[in-house]
Motif scaffolding. Structure first.
Motif, mmCIF file in Angstrom:
data_model
loop_
_atom_site.group_PDB
_atom_site.id
_atom_site.type_symbol
_atom_site.label_atom_id
_atom_site.label_comp_id
_atom_site.label_asym_id
_atom_site.label_seq_id
_atom_site.Cartn_x
_atom_site.Cartn_y
_atom_site.Cartn_z
ATOM 1 N N ARG A 20 0.795 -1.237 0.101
ATOM 2 C CA ARG A 20 0.090 0.084 0.041
ATOM 3 C C ARG A 20 1.027 1.318 -0.132
ATOM 4 O O ARG A 20 0.290 2.305 -0.794
ATOM 5 N N ALA A 21 2.016 1.198 0.785
ATOM 6 C CA ALA A 21 2.951 2.457 0.766
ATOM 7 C C ALA A 21 3.904 2.445 -0.379
ATOM 8 O O ALA A 21 4.640 3.477 -0.353
ATOM 9 N N GLY A 22 3.947 1.264 -1.172
ATOM 10 C CA GLY A 22 5.109 1.373 -2.408
ATOM 11 C C GLY A 22 6.422 1.278 -1.885
ATOM 12 O O GLY A 22 7.439 1.970 -2.351
ATOM 13 N N ILE A 23 6.597 0.453 -0.836
ATOM 14 C CA ILE A 23 8.131 0.146 -0.233
ATOM 15 C C ILE A 23 8.142 -1.152 -0.184
ATOM 16 O O ILE A 23 7.219 -2.011 -0.157
ATOM 17 N N ASP A 41 9.638 11.052 2.193
ATOM 18 C CA ASP A 41 8.795 10.201 1.066
ATOM 19 C C ASP A 41 8.240 9.116 1.642
ATOM 20 O O ASP A 41 6.966 8.749 1.605
ATOM 21 N N GLN A 42 8.870 8.255 2.406
ATOM 22 C CA GLN A 42 8.627 6.792 2.903
ATOM 23 C C GLN A 42 7.332 7.398 3.923
ATOM 24 O O GLN A 42 6.427 6.838 4.161
ATOM 25 N N THR A 44 5.521 9.939 4.234
ATOM 26 C CA THR A 44 4.412 10.563 3.544
ATOM 27 C C THR A 44 3.621 9.200 3.094
ATOM 28 O O THR A 44 2.331 9.208 3.176
ATOM 29 N N ALA A 45 4.163 8.290 2.378
ATOM 30 C CA ALA A 45 3.364 7.144 1.921
ATOM 31 C C ALA A 45 2.698 6.256 2.923
ATOM 32 O O ALA A 45 1.780 5.913 2.759
ATOM 33 N N LEU A 46 3.679 6.089 4.291
ATOM 34 C CA LEU A 46 3.099 5.210 5.114
ATOM 35 C C LEU A 46 1.807 6.108 5.731
ATOM 36 O O LEU A 46 0.806 5.343 6.298
ATOM 37 N N SER A 47 1.978 7.271 6.061
ATOM 38 C CA SER A 47 0.828 7.939 6.470
ATOM 39 C C SER A 47 -0.359 7.857 5.671
ATOM 40 O O SER A 47 -1.539 7.641 6.120
ATOM 41 N N GLY A 48 -0.098 8.051 4.377
ATOM 42 C CA GLY A 48 -1.260 7.879 3.598
ATOM 43 C C GLY A 48 -1.578 6.594 3.539
ATOM 44 O O GLY A 48 -3.057 6.232 3.376
ATOM 45 N N ALA A 49 -1.092 5.607 3.463
ATOM 46 C CA ALA A 49 -1.474 4.087 3.389
ATOM 47 C C ALA A 49 -2.085 3.810 4.803
ATOM 48 O O ALA A 49 -3.333 2.995 4.486
#
Length: 178
Positions: A20-23, A41-42, A44-49
């Protein structure tokens, strides 16, 4: 970080959140265990996911990172509030100190010597700075900076004094030991 607890609360595996976070799952595992620093970046991606704000993601689940409790050392006439956590900026430690030992109470064994420099500003009261053979009064609103290879000690002058100090790792070991 609350990443692991938020992931588990949703019943997600490492693979689910990583996708979901793209990592990668291995990156996420190292982030959760503190073995890898998190990039913006990570984060932000994790908070969105996870559907959480950045603040909610990094806040502590208790008050341990908010409330700073004093460390009292009555034998040294010193109370310390450690304001920086986990090695402050550029390896420096920031602390507030309340000195209750009075000027005149200084003994030869009280003088410290260590590599580096100490810096402090007086928040309240007056501090007597013993610096080698010199005795200096530093009043509220004033600051002092000196080489710590010169034997030195601090005491309150005619009452308690409070200081804000910045110490390198040598100063931290010397002045904040309990």
């Amino acid at each position: 970080m609350r990443i692991r607890s938020l992931r588990r609360a949703r019943g997600w595996s490492l693979d689910n959140l990583a996708e979901r976070a793209g990592i990668s799952p291995s990156q996420l595992s190292r982030i959760e265990t503190g073995h890898r620093r998190l990039s913006l970046d990570q984060l932000t991606a994790l908070s969105g996911a996870l559907g959480r704000s950045l603040d909610q993601l990094v806040e502590s689940p208790d008050d341990s990172d908010v409330v700073i409790r004093p460390d009292r050392d009555d034998s040294r006439g010193l109370t310390t509030w450690l304001l920086s956590k986990d090695d402050g900026p550029q390896g420096l430690t920031v602390a507030k100190m309340r000195l209750t030992d009075q000027a005149g109470d200084v003994a030869p064994e009280d003088f410290g010597v260590h590599p580096g420099r100490d810096w402090f500003t007086v928040l309240s009261g007056t501090v007597v700075l013993y610096l080698g053979d010199r005795v200096l009064r530093v009043e509220a609103g004033q600051a002092a900076s000196f080489s710590t290879m010169t034997p030195h000690a601090l005491r309150g002058d005619r009452g308690p004094a409070e200081i804000l100090c910045i110490l390198d790792h040598h100063g931290e070991r010397s002045h904040l030991r309990t």
